[in-house]
Design an enzyme around this catalytic site. Structure first.
Site, PDB file in Angstrom:
ATOM      1  N   GLN A 594       0.900  -1.227  -0.027  1.00  0.00           N
ATOM      2  CA  GLN A 594       0.029   0.139  -0.054  1.00  0.00           C
ATOM      3  C   GLN A 594       0.987   1.220  -0.050  1.00  0.00           C
ATOM      4  O   GLN A 594       0.419   2.208  -0.730  1.00  0.00           O
ATOM      5  CB  GLN A 594      -0.930   0.042   1.146  1.00  0.00           C
ATOM      6  N   CYS A 595       1.971   1.261   0.485  1.00  0.00           N
ATOM      7  CA  CYS A 595       2.914   2.357   0.593  1.00  0.00           C
ATOM      8  C   CYS A 595       3.901   2.426  -0.429  1.00  0.00           C
ATOM      9  O   CYS A 595       4.201   1.347  -0.990  1.00  0.00           O
ATOM     10  CB  CYS A 595       3.739   2.291   2.074  1.00  0.00           C
ATOM     11  N   THR A 596       4.584   3.561  -0.871  1.00  0.00           N
ATOM     12  CA  THR A 596       5.474   3.538  -2.031  1.00  0.00           C
ATOM     13  C   THR A 596       6.722   3.356  -1.413  1.00  0.00           C
ATOM     14  O   THR A 596       7.605   4.161  -0.654  1.00  0.00           O
ATOM     15  CB  THR A 596       5.533   5.177  -2.504  1.00  0.00           C
ATOM     16  N   VAL A 597       7.261   1.766  -1.321  1.00  0.00           N
ATOM     17  CA  VAL A 597       8.438   1.674  -0.530  1.00  0.00           C
ATOM     18  C   VAL A 597       9.606   1.504  -1.564  1.00  0.00           C
ATOM     19  O   VAL A 597       9.367   0.633  -2.731  1.00  0.00           O
ATOM     20  CB  VAL A 597       8.113   0.430  -0.084  1.00  0.00           C
TER      21      VAL A 597
END
Length: 729
Positions: A594-597
């Site tokens: 879900q996060c921009t890793v």
């Protein structure tokens, strides 16, 4: 001979004090010596006053026009006759003292409009590039050059035609634009007469004439001062004829002598001292000696009170000029004096420091563009700052990429930035997203668009930054009946924003959120720059022109920009490599998905490339229709000032490498193909809603469904001719 260095400084921009040392004012070593009938004539030195507006204009001229050049520049000073017994009239430099386009290399004065209270005086400015250059100027030679100009004006008769040439002045300066400090020195060159001029009488007008003559003089001076054609001419004659006094230009001297009657030379006197004339008289006496060949001359030092001659303050001086046979020798050049003394009575430059008195916002705005203006001096003369400053940029996404792109745009001089985002600032954001801090995260977090816009204004107060809090409708994210109005409103607002801006940056964190902006940019033929991140890879690309731009319907484009050049294919968009429509990529994702890793250094690299790509494109004459350049070896030179203009840049941080890629537009693209754009133009928001609610609609519309089906039914026959046999081996 150079300058020993500035010896005083202060916040004030007004030069000169009201104290006067008449002995030094003589400038030729003389002191007041009385004889039986006359005494050596002493002159009050002229004093300068520089308005703050002049320094701002000089700073702009240095950055925009002069740059590294050091050629002499014409300037104009202004003064008026002294009008107060306690205060002299200064020679003033104001904002209009510099010409509006001082790009010429001539030191001749430019035409300025004067009036009775602003008599123009021609001058020459030498502005140095460095403080060392300023202090190393050959001041005796510069004074000699200006004195020679005055002498040539006298000898040729030009000074009689345009009498203000007798007041020529010289200004040398250095502008330290980082500190807003200015170092300067005035010279008011005066021809030295040797042996010195003497005076047998110096008294007020009220004592030199009876009431009738005083009245006639008052009327003649009032007519001269009240006539627009003569009011700003600071040298004139008073011709006494039978029963009248007439004011005439100094070129009429010999004619007035032939006509008979008494003639008095007059000048606007800036000096307020009751016992001595002002500095401008020196060159008038040199003209009288050289051109009129007089030995005795009566002079009126005209000073005013409430717009009329002041008979108590104005002086009548009876002057005796010496024999000057050497002045008739061919090639003779008299000496000159006139460097202004500072407030300590020393022949040294002055300095003024404006930083403390300047509006902080103005200083910030001026300093922000300093680096760009310096680029134009030497490294990038073709840099188009007006285009950059007027370009309106729309940033879709105010996260890690959006913050970095905004900072890069500011550094390039772009001052119109709009953010679009639907998030709030979280505690995990400030360390990666450079426009936010911990305070933005408190109380549930500020809206990102508002916090980002406010942050830009703190960096550069003059930026026009704003934020729009909204979500972008996305394919694969179905719309319930209760959400239709909001989704249509968001899509309509997004279309308005795209139409209002010049460059659109696609910086969102999902693939499907880029579909509608890509379609809207293709339909409006707007420049779109896309930046996308993987864990250790990135893609930066510019979208090609819209598919319908050949029809001339594109907004904001010129005829040269409105079509793809013959023989060149249209460049593709972000979706042109796909054979499936964008779908919901957020469902059933773990936290790390879900996060921009990404690697922390990735976003700044991609954002910087996106900004550089946009700036390069704005400098290309074809703008959105510019062809894609191929990669060059680092040893090769590009023909463009800013380098190549690629279509796509793909980077691989794990290998510390990147490559330049070119991709043509796909005729079945789900975002920029002609069939999709035409369908949007026909159906508008109804089309958008169908795309959002029907996952396969775009594939069916563009023919991707048929193409995929056709490829799945194909059988492949392999050519075995290339296989080795035992015999061949």
């Amino acid at each position: 001979m150079g300058i020993t260095g500035p010896s005083e400084s202060g916040p004030s921009t007004t030069s000169g004090s009201h104290e006067l040392d008449l002995e030094e004012a003589a400038g030729d070593g003389g002191v007041k010596e009385k004889t039986s009938t006359s005494s050596k004539l002493m002159f009050a030195p002229w004093q300068s006053a520089v308005d703050e507006g002049f320094w701002h204009q000089l700073a702009s001229f240095k950055l925009e026009t002069q740059r590294l050049a050091e050629h002499p520049v014409p300037v104009s000073g202004f003064f008026a006759p002294c009008s107060h017994p306690q205060v002299p009239s200064h020679l003033q430099l104001m904002e209009e003292s510099l010409p509006t386009d001082p790009g010429g290399h001539s030191s001749e004065s430019f035409a300025v409009q004067g009036n009775r209270n602003k008599c123009p005086v021609p001058g020459t400015l030498y502005n140095s590039n460095t403080l060392e250059g300023f202090t190393g100027l050959d001041t005796p030679s510069l004074l000699k050059i200006t004195t020679q100009q005055i002498w040539e004006d006298i000898q040729s008769g030009r000074a009689e035609e345009t009498s203000n040439l007798l007041n020529r002045f010289l200004l040398i300066s250095f502008a330290d634009l980082k500190k807003w400090s200015f170092y300067y020195w005035f010279a008011f060159p005066a021809v030295v007469i040797t042996p010195p001029v003497t005076s047998s009488s110096c008294r007020p007008v009220s004592e030199a004439f009876d009431e009738k003559e005083s009245t006639a003089i008052r009327e003649a001076c009032s007519e001269w001062r009240g006539t627009p054609a003569t009011a700003s001419s600071c040298f004139f004659l008073l011709h006494f004829t039978s029963g009248a006094v007439i004011a005439r230009p100094i070129k009429d001297w010999k004619l007035a002598q032939e006509e008979g009657g008494k003639v008095i030379a007059a000048f606007y006197d800036p000096c307020n001292i009751s016992t001595n004339p002002g500095w401008p008289l020196r060159n008038l006496l040199a003209l009288a000696a050289a051109r009129w060949e007089v030995k005795d001359l009566r002079v009126l030092c005209y000073r005013e009170k409430r717009g009329f001659i002041d008979p108590q303050l104005s002086l009548i001086v009876d002057v005796q000029l010496p024999e000057l046979p050497e002045w008739k020798a061919p090639g003779f050049l008299p000496k000159g004096v006139g460097w202004e003394l500072n407030t300590r009575g020393k022949a040294r430059p002055r300095s003024v420091h404006l930083a403390a008195s300047m509006d902080p916002e103005r200083m910030a705005n001026e300093a922000a563009d300093l680096n760009l203006k310096l680029m134009r001096w030497r490294l990038l003369p073709s840099l188009d700052l007006p285009t950059l400053s007027s370009t309106k940029c729309l940033l879709l996404g105010a996260g890690t990429l959006g913050c970095q792109v905004a900072r890069g745009l500011l550094a390039w001089g772009i001052r119109h930035i709009t953010f679009v985002d639907y998030g709030k600032v979280a505690m995990s954001n400030p360390c990666r997203q450079s426009l936010y801090n911990v305070e933005d995260c408190l109380n549930g977090g500020k809206l990102k668009v508002d916090a980002a816009a406010d942050s830009l204004k703190r960096i550069i107060p003059g930026v026009k930054a704003s934020g729009v809090y909204m979500s972008i409708p996305m394919p694969g994210h179905s719309v319930s009946p209760g959400e239709v109005d909001k989704v249509v409103a968001d899509a309509s607002r997004l279309k308005e924003l795209v139409d209002e801006h010049d460059v659109v940056f696609l910086l969102t964190d999902t693939r499907e959120s880029r579909w509608l902006p890509t379609l809207l940019c293709a339909e409006a033929n707007k420049v779109a720059v896309n930046a996308a991140l993987g864990f250790d890879t990135y893609l930066v690309m510019r979208h090609g022109a819209g598919p319908l731009s050949n029809q001339g319907e594109a907004s904001g484009t010129t005829e040269a920009e409105s079509s793809v050049q013959p023989g060149r294919s249209r460049l593709g968009c972000y979706f042109c490599n796909d054979v499936v429509a964008p779908l919901d990529s957020t469902a059933n994702r773990t936290l790390d998905q879900q996060c921009t890793v990404t690697r922390p250094g990735l976003a700044p690299i991609a954002a910087a490339l996106a900004v550089e790509l946009a700036v390069n494109l704005l400098h290309h004459p074809l703008r959105i229709n510019a062809p894609a350049d191929s990669a060059l070896s680092v040893t090769d030179n590009s023909t463009e000032p800013l380098g190549i203009l690629p279509h796509q840049v793909r980077g691989f941080v794990a290998h510390f490498s990147q490559m330049v890629v070119v991709g043509s537009a796909f005729d079945k693209c789900t975002a920029c193909s002609s069939i999709v754009v035409e369908e949007f133009r026909k159906r508008g928001m109804e089309f958008v809603l169908e795309v959002l609610n029907r996952p396969n609609y775009l594939e069916d519309l563009t023919g991707l469904t048929e193409m995929v089906a056709a490829t799945q039914g194909m059988s492949l026959d392999w050519d075995d001719e290339g296989e080795f046999t035992d015999e061949e081996s």
